[in-house]
Design a protein around this motif. Structure first.
Motif, PDB file in Angstrom:
ATOM      1  N   UNK A  75       1.021  -1.271  -0.037  1.00  0.00           N
ATOM      2  CA  UNK A  75      -0.013  -0.031  -0.099  1.00  0.00           C
ATOM      3  C   UNK A  75       0.762   1.299  -0.164  1.00  0.00           C
ATOM      4  N   UNK A  76       0.460   2.106  -0.884  1.00  0.00           N
ATOM      5  CA  UNK A  76       1.337   3.731  -1.061  1.00  0.00           C
ATOM      6  C   UNK A  76       0.453   4.329  -0.223  1.00  0.00           C
ATOM      7  N   UNK A  77       1.221   5.011   0.972  1.00  0.00           N
ATOM      8  CA  UNK A  77       0.547   6.396   1.747  1.00  0.00           C
ATOM      9  C   UNK A  77       1.159   7.599   1.365  1.00  0.00           C
ATOM     10  N   UNK A  78       0.477   8.479   0.724  1.00  0.00           N
ATOM     11  CA  UNK A  78       0.685   9.609   0.238  1.00  0.00           C
ATOM     12  C   UNK A  78      -0.104  10.843   1.024  1.00  0.00           C
ATOM     13  N   UNK A  86       4.739  17.250  -0.729  1.00  0.00           N
ATOM     14  CA  UNK A  86       4.157  16.135  -0.778  1.00  0.00           C
ATOM     15  C   UNK A  86       5.168  15.123  -0.246  1.00  0.00           C
ATOM     16  N   UNK A  87       4.511  13.986   0.385  1.00  0.00           N
ATOM     17  CA  UNK A  87       5.507  12.840   1.201  1.00  0.00           C
ATOM     18  C   UNK A  87       4.648  11.639   0.685  1.00  0.00           C
ATOM     19  N   UNK A  88       5.300  10.495   0.505  1.00  0.00           N
ATOM     20  CA  UNK A  88       4.769   9.176   0.335  1.00  0.00           C
ATOM     21  C   UNK A  88       5.799   8.102   0.659  1.00  0.00           C
ATOM     22  N   UNK A  89       5.341   6.811   1.165  1.00  0.00           N
ATOM     23  CA  UNK A  89       6.030   5.698   1.358  1.00  0.00           C
ATOM     24  C   UNK A  89       5.191   4.601   0.982  1.00  0.00           C
ATOM     25  N   UNK A  90       5.752   3.354   1.029  1.00  0.00           N
ATOM     26  CA  UNK A  90       5.075   2.067   0.984  1.00  0.00           C
ATOM     27  C   UNK A  90       5.158   1.169   2.299  1.00  0.00           C
ATOM     28  N   UNK A 105       9.429   9.154  -0.149  1.00  0.00           N
ATOM     29  CA  UNK A 105       9.847  10.362  -1.204  1.00  0.00           C
ATOM     30  C   UNK A 105       9.081  11.487  -0.608  1.00  0.00           C
ATOM     31  N   UNK A 106       9.874  12.693  -0.821  1.00  0.00           N
ATOM     32  CA  UNK A 106       9.480  13.992  -0.317  1.00  0.00           C
ATOM     33  C   UNK A 106       9.558  15.077  -1.120  1.00  0.00           C
ATOM     34  N   UNK A 107       8.821  16.016  -1.528  1.00  0.00           N
ATOM     35  CA  UNK A 107       9.140  16.902  -2.210  1.00  0.00           C
ATOM     36  C   UNK A 107       8.710  18.327  -1.655  1.00  0.00           C
ATOM     37  N   UNK A 113      12.808  20.573   3.323  1.00  0.00           N
ATOM     38  CA  UNK A 113      12.667  19.483   4.564  1.00  0.00           C
ATOM     39  C   UNK A 113      14.266  19.396   5.187  1.00  0.00           C
ATOM     40  N   UNK A 114      14.234  19.492   6.692  1.00  0.00           N
ATOM     41  CA  UNK A 114      15.345  19.356   7.282  1.00  0.00           C
ATOM     42  C   UNK A 114      15.738  17.837   7.907  1.00  0.00           C
ATOM     43  N   UNK A 115      14.710  17.236   7.919  1.00  0.00           N
ATOM     44  CA  UNK A 115      14.548  15.652   8.589  1.00  0.00           C
ATOM     45  C   UNK A 115      13.668  14.906   7.584  1.00  0.00           C
ATOM     46  N   UNK A 116      13.950  13.581   7.293  1.00  0.00           N
ATOM     47  CA  UNK A 116      13.067  12.651   6.980  1.00  0.00           C
ATOM     48  C   UNK A 116      13.595  11.324   7.160  1.00  0.00           C
TER      49      UNK A 116
END
Length: 156
Positions: A75-78, A86-90, A105-107, A113-116
């Motif tokens: 499942x992809x969470x966005x 915009x941020x997402x991960x699976x 993924x972040x944009x 963004x200073x932390x991910x």
């Protein structure tokens, strides 16, 4: 001389004063929750408000795999705000557990963004920890997926 010392002590005591400090109860941050229905599957899109009052779009997308049972799969969470980020991960779900959190993924359209950091917190929860720096302040975004019996709970 004793009178001078007493007077100085008295003025010093009055000058320092007694300050009463009261701790106010901190207001908990309102955490918004979105529920993705695993049995319905597919792509489900939700609209909400971010902590800054911006329109927030949350989308959970089932990545098709026709040889699996309901609840098992990817499942992809966005999450995104219009024109800001915009941020997402699976996540990989197997045997009613989140076995893997991957493909972060972040944009940032404005600011940076200073932390991910994407973590698999435990067998039922994963969180994408983000800090976004804007012009005047830094915002924490915790995009969390928690596996419930027939749903995925998304909080931010």
């Amino acid at each position: 001389m004793k009178k001078l010392v007493v007077v100085l002590c008295w003025f010093t005591f009055l000058g320092l004063g007694v300050t009463e400090v009261k701790a106010e109860e901190s207001n908990p941050i309102d955490t918004q929750e979105i529920l993705y229905d695993l049995e319905a599957g597919g792509t489900q899109t939700f609209e909400s408000l971010s902590s800054e009052g911006d329109q927030l779009i949350i989308e959970i997308e089932e990545i098709p795999n026709y040889l699996r049972a309901v609840k098992n799969g990817s499942y992809k969470i966005s999450a995104s705000t219009s024109g800001q980020w915009k941020a997402s991960y699976q996540i990989l779900v197997s045997g009613n557990k989140i076995t893997k959190a991957y493909s972060p993924s972040i944009v940032a359209y404005t600011g940076s963004f200073t932390k991910a950091e994407l973590k698999l917190d435990n067998s039922t929860q994963s969180t994408y920890y983000l800090k976004k720096k804007g012009d005047l302040f830094t915002t924490s975004i915790n995009l969390r997926a928690k596996l419930l019996s027939n749903k995925i709970s998304i909080t931010y």
